[in-house]
Motif scaffolding. Sequence first.
Motif: not given
Length: 414
Positions: A126-145
Amino acid sequence: MGHRAVLALLLSTASALAAAAPSAASASDGAVAPAAGRAFIRVDQLGYAPFERKIAYLLAPSASPAVEFRVIATDGSTAFTGHAGSNRGAWNAHFSAVHALRFSALRAPGVYRLVVESLGVRSAPFRIGTRSELFGPRVADTVAFFQAQRDGARVIPGTLDRQPAHLHDRNARLYDWPAYEDPDSDVIVGDSLQRLPGRADLEGGWFDAGDFIKFTHTTAYAVTLMLASARALGGDAPPTLLPEARFGLRWLRKAWDDRRGVIDFQVGIGSGNQDGTFNGDHDRWRLPEKDDSLTGPENRYLRHRPAFRANEPGTRLPPNMAGRMAAAFALAAQVDAAGDHERAAQELTIAAGLFAHAKKQHVSEADVVTALPHAFYPESSWRDDLELAAAELALAGQALGDPRSGRWLRASAR
């Protein structure tokens, strides 16, 4: 994938303040699938932000109180050492013990594994990282849905080559609630679908759960989570998030008729009637853009989709629906408070109006309105929705200097 699954993803990815629910590690990550007689560690596969609460879970066939665990880096060095918490109870027949493994003090970015050497078990990486690194892509995926689920004139073509659809919803006819075969059926009885006076502009919005029906109930929840995500992520939010939240909010504004004091809560019907004299959304396969040009009397409710109101004019609003909608507009006011005070003030006014019109006394299960039939979303709770609305109103009031913020805060506590 329906809205519920997508919203669960949006909620878990957008929050950098609380640990997400544990999720199973995949075999491709080097973890062993759960089996009787051996332990297993579950971590948040999305990762952890540096300053958020970090919890993993040890699932064991028997209790292992205070067992030592380590967090190891990719080079094998130990980054953190701790001890498991008390047994929280059985997970299932194979795992009679669940222990929390807490390691919030570890904040250094990197890739890690959890290891319980005495039980011979290790987690997936698992990874420890910034909010943009961890959550940004997943939120973008959800918005794309949600972008792919748009209805009306402002669709986004995307990979599905979406086309404008259901433009007749701009002048939707209102209908009384129909009768159904039984509480769990969406098949309408006979000719019980009856016209009411008036029409409503309900063009736009999102499809719900893989079909073409639109619900205020789920739309309000989606918009609320999107705006909460935008508030939490700030500049780290993907650029598509806020525009998509506003797209949903625009449809909610259409659904709330403050002049009549009525919420229009659904567009379309699931199935047709027992006699087969008309079709519903689930009765035939077609592209959404085909509905406006369908012919034949059996397709009349696909060509001109019925709209339904949640309450009679002059009566109180369903508290669950009013609460969710008020929370969405209050969150919008918070997001807009710094950059567009006038817009934020308008959003706060809408939120306050919805909250004020909600039924709050002598509420029965019949007052909780979700969908037609109710079995589509069989909820009975409403206090949580009003609590959410009051809390977000209080925050919006504070951001805009509204003297009612204290009153809303006290209401949320009740």
